[in-house]
Scaffold this motif. Structure first.
Motif, PDB file in Angstrom:
ATOM      1  N   PHE A  41       0.837  -1.200   0.000  1.00  0.00           N
ATOM      2  CA  PHE A  41       0.000   0.000   0.000  1.00  0.00           C
ATOM      3  C   PHE A  41       0.875   1.254   0.000  1.00  0.00           C
ATOM      4  CE2 PHE A  41      -1.874   3.406   2.587  1.00  0.00           C
ATOM      5  CZ  PHE A  41      -2.997   3.705   1.831  1.00  0.00           C
ATOM      6  N   HIS A  42       1.888   1.268   0.849  1.00  0.00           N
ATOM      7  CA  HIS A  42       2.755   2.446   0.922  1.00  0.00           C
ATOM      8  C   HIS A  42       3.630   2.593  -0.318  1.00  0.00           C
ATOM      9  CE1 HIS A  42       1.632   4.097   4.731  1.00  0.00           C
ATOM     10  NE2 HIS A  42       1.669   2.895   5.277  1.00  0.00           N
ATOM     11  N   ARG A  43       4.055   1.484  -0.894  1.00  0.00           N
ATOM     12  CA  ARG A  43       4.792   1.562  -2.162  1.00  0.00           C
ATOM     13  C   ARG A  43       3.902   2.172  -3.243  1.00  0.00           C
ATOM     14  NH1 ARG A  43       6.924  -4.545  -1.419  1.00  0.00           N
ATOM     15  NH2 ARG A  43       9.032  -4.126  -0.613  1.00  0.00           N
ATOM     16  N   ALA A  44       2.661   1.720  -3.306  1.00  0.00           N
ATOM     17  CA  ALA A  44       1.723   2.242  -4.305  1.00  0.00           C
ATOM     18  C   ALA A  44       1.432   3.721  -4.069  1.00  0.00           C
ATOM     19  CB  ALA A  44       0.429   1.425  -4.289  1.00  0.00           C
ATOM     20  N   THR A  45       1.438   4.136  -2.810  1.00  0.00           N
ATOM     21  CA  THR A  45       1.223   5.549  -2.493  1.00  0.00           C
ATOM     22  C   THR A  45       2.358   6.399  -3.047  1.00  0.00           C
ATOM     23  OG1 THR A  45      -0.080   5.008  -0.527  1.00  0.00           O
ATOM     24  CG2 THR A  45       0.884   7.217  -0.613  1.00  0.00           C
ATOM     25  N   LEU A  46       3.597   5.937  -2.895  1.00  0.00           N
ATOM     26  CA  LEU A  46       4.727   6.681  -3.459  1.00  0.00           C
ATOM     27  C   LEU A  46       4.597   6.784  -4.978  1.00  0.00           C
ATOM     28  CD1 LEU A  46       7.447   8.130  -3.055  1.00  0.00           C
ATOM     29  CD2 LEU A  46       8.528   5.889  -3.437  1.00  0.00           C
ATOM     30  N   HIS A 159       9.778  -2.031   9.877  1.00  0.00           N
ATOM     31  CA  HIS A 159      10.622  -0.861   9.618  1.00  0.00           C
ATOM     32  C   HIS A 159      10.349  -0.290   8.227  1.00  0.00           C
ATOM     33  CE1 HIS A 159      13.899   1.910   9.336  1.00  0.00           C
ATOM     34  NE2 HIS A 159      14.361   1.274   8.272  1.00  0.00           N
ATOM     35  N   MET A 160      10.190  -1.148   7.241  1.00  0.00           N
ATOM     36  CA  MET A 160       9.937  -0.679   5.880  1.00  0.00           C
ATOM     37  C   MET A 160       8.588   0.031   5.774  1.00  0.00           C
ATOM     38  SD  MET A 160      12.570  -1.145   3.996  1.00  0.00           S
ATOM     39  CE  MET A 160      11.935  -1.092   2.323  1.00  0.00           C
ATOM     40  N   ILE A 161       7.586  -0.471   6.470  1.00  0.00           N
ATOM     41  CA  ILE A 161       6.282   0.214   6.499  1.00  0.00           C
ATOM     42  C   ILE A 161       6.462   1.612   7.088  1.00  0.00           C
ATOM     43  CG2 ILE A 161       3.982   0.223   7.579  1.00  0.00           C
ATOM     44  CD1 ILE A 161       4.203  -2.938   7.414  1.00  0.00           C
ATOM     45  N   GLU A 162       7.192   1.699   8.181  1.00  0.00           N
ATOM     46  CA  GLU A 162       7.454   2.985   8.834  1.00  0.00           C
ATOM     47  C   GLU A 162       8.255   3.898   7.913  1.00  0.00           C
ATOM     48  OE1 GLU A 162      10.290   5.657  10.428  1.00  0.00           O
ATOM     49  OE2 GLU A 162      10.923   3.597  10.056  1.00  0.00           O
ATOM     50  N   GLU A 163       9.258   3.362   7.249  1.00  0.00           N
ATOM     51  CA  GLU A 163      10.100   4.154   6.345  1.00  0.00           C
ATOM     52  C   GLU A 163       9.265   4.767   5.215  1.00  0.00           C
ATOM     53  OE1 GLU A 163      14.062   5.303   4.811  1.00  0.00           O
ATOM     54  OE2 GLU A 163      13.597   4.283   6.677  1.00  0.00           O
ATOM     55  N   ALA A 165       5.931   5.135   5.173  1.00  0.00           N
ATOM     56  CA  ALA A 165       4.901   6.035   5.702  1.00  0.00           C
ATOM     57  C   ALA A 165       5.493   7.424   5.955  1.00  0.00           C
ATOM     58  CB  ALA A 165       4.303   5.460   6.978  1.00  0.00           C
ATOM     59  N   ARG A 166       6.685   7.459   6.545  1.00  0.00           N
ATOM     60  CA  ARG A 166       7.343   8.745   6.825  1.00  0.00           C
ATOM     61  C   ARG A 166       7.649   9.478   5.524  1.00  0.00           C
ATOM     62  NH1 ARG A 166      12.775   8.600   7.656  1.00  0.00           N
ATOM     63  NH2 ARG A 166      12.537   6.465   8.406  1.00  0.00           N
ATOM     64  N   HIS A 167       8.234   8.766   4.559  1.00  0.00           N
ATOM     65  CA  HIS A 167       8.595   9.425   3.309  1.00  0.00           C
ATOM     66  C   HIS A 167       7.368   9.774   2.461  1.00  0.00           C
ATOM     67  CE1 HIS A 167      12.754   9.457   4.085  1.00  0.00           C
ATOM     68  NE2 HIS A 167      12.923   8.153   4.032  1.00  0.00           N
ATOM     69  N   ASN A 168       6.290   9.028   2.611  1.00  0.00           N
ATOM     70  CA  ASN A 168       5.069   9.408   1.896  1.00  0.00           C
ATOM     71  C   ASN A 168       4.495  10.709   2.451  1.00  0.00           C
ATOM     72  OD1 ASN A 168       5.031   7.440  -0.078  1.00  0.00           O
ATOM     73  ND2 ASN A 168       3.860   6.001   1.170  1.00  0.00           N
ATOM     74  N   GLY A 169       4.732  10.995   3.715  1.00  0.00           N
ATOM     75  CA  GLY A 169       4.365  12.304   4.256  1.00  0.00           C
ATOM     76  C   GLY A 169       5.159  13.401   3.572  1.00  0.00           C
ATOM     77  N   HIS A 170       6.457  13.144   3.372  1.00  0.00           N
ATOM     78  CA  HIS A 170       7.272  14.106   2.621  1.00  0.00           C
ATOM     79  C   HIS A 170       6.739  14.246   1.196  1.00  0.00           C
ATOM     80  CE1 HIS A 170      10.658  12.574   5.410  1.00  0.00           C
ATOM     81  NE2 HIS A 170      10.116  13.647   5.942  1.00  0.00           N
TER      82      HIS A 170
END
Length: 184
Positions: A41-46, A159-163, A165-170
């Protein structure tokens, strides 16, 4: 009274997607599948944050004094994918993806399509190497501030989910600066 959801009509192994195309993370079930679905999900968000932008736009920096860009984030996350899945979890001795091991440095010759292709190859290679590893599999951090530290596959996924999620905020802030698009 029960209500029908898209999941009620889909086979159990059919992923459900949001209207923007991102996969809905598993809400129940196997721990590994849930962790991997949140990472996907987070990869797709990026990827969504980069969609529809040209090479000049993805080079737009966030705000002074930061030089952070969407292109730099994609490159950075390619390095992160390689590090945690190939080096740490699988124990491979592989070189950095880019000259700058953080991935943030932009090369005038490298555009978004190339960077996304590299990022997707790193994701695919990590998946291939780690598919059979149990969540309790132990990997070792080779370098950095804590060389020799042992981490489980479960820890790497979290950790990768957190990584991401943080960068998707950026990425949210960068995209809004570029063209005003917000959300997702």
């Amino acid at each position: 009274m029960t209500t029908n959801t898209p999941a009620d009509n889909a086979p159990a192994d059919t992923p459900i997607a949001l209207p923007d195309g991102r996969p809905v993370p598993h809400l129940t079930g196997d721990e590994r599948a849930m962790l991997e679905s949140w990472l996907d999900f987070h990869r797709a968000t990026l990827a969504l944050k980069c969609a529809g932008l040209d090479d000049a736009q993805v080079r737009t920096a966030s705000a002074e004094p930061s030089g952070l860009t969407l292109l730099g984030l994609v490159q950075h996350l390619a390095e992160v994918e390689r590090n945690w899945f190939q080096r740490v979890a699988a124990g491979l001795d592989v070189p950095p993806v880019y000259e700058d091991v953080t991935g943030y440095t932009l090369d005038p010759e490298r555009g978004l399509d190339e960077a996304l292709g590299t990022w997707r190859r790193e994701i695919a290679r990590g998946r291939e190497l780690c598919a059979g590893l149990p969540l309790d599999h132990i990997g070792r951090v080779a370098e950095g501030p804590v060389p020799g530290m042992e981490v489980s596959m479960r820890w790497v996924l979290i950790h990768m989910i957190e990584e991401y999620a943080r960068h998707n905020g950026h990425a949210d802030l960068l995209r809004e600066r570029i063209d005003g698009v917000t959300g997702a």
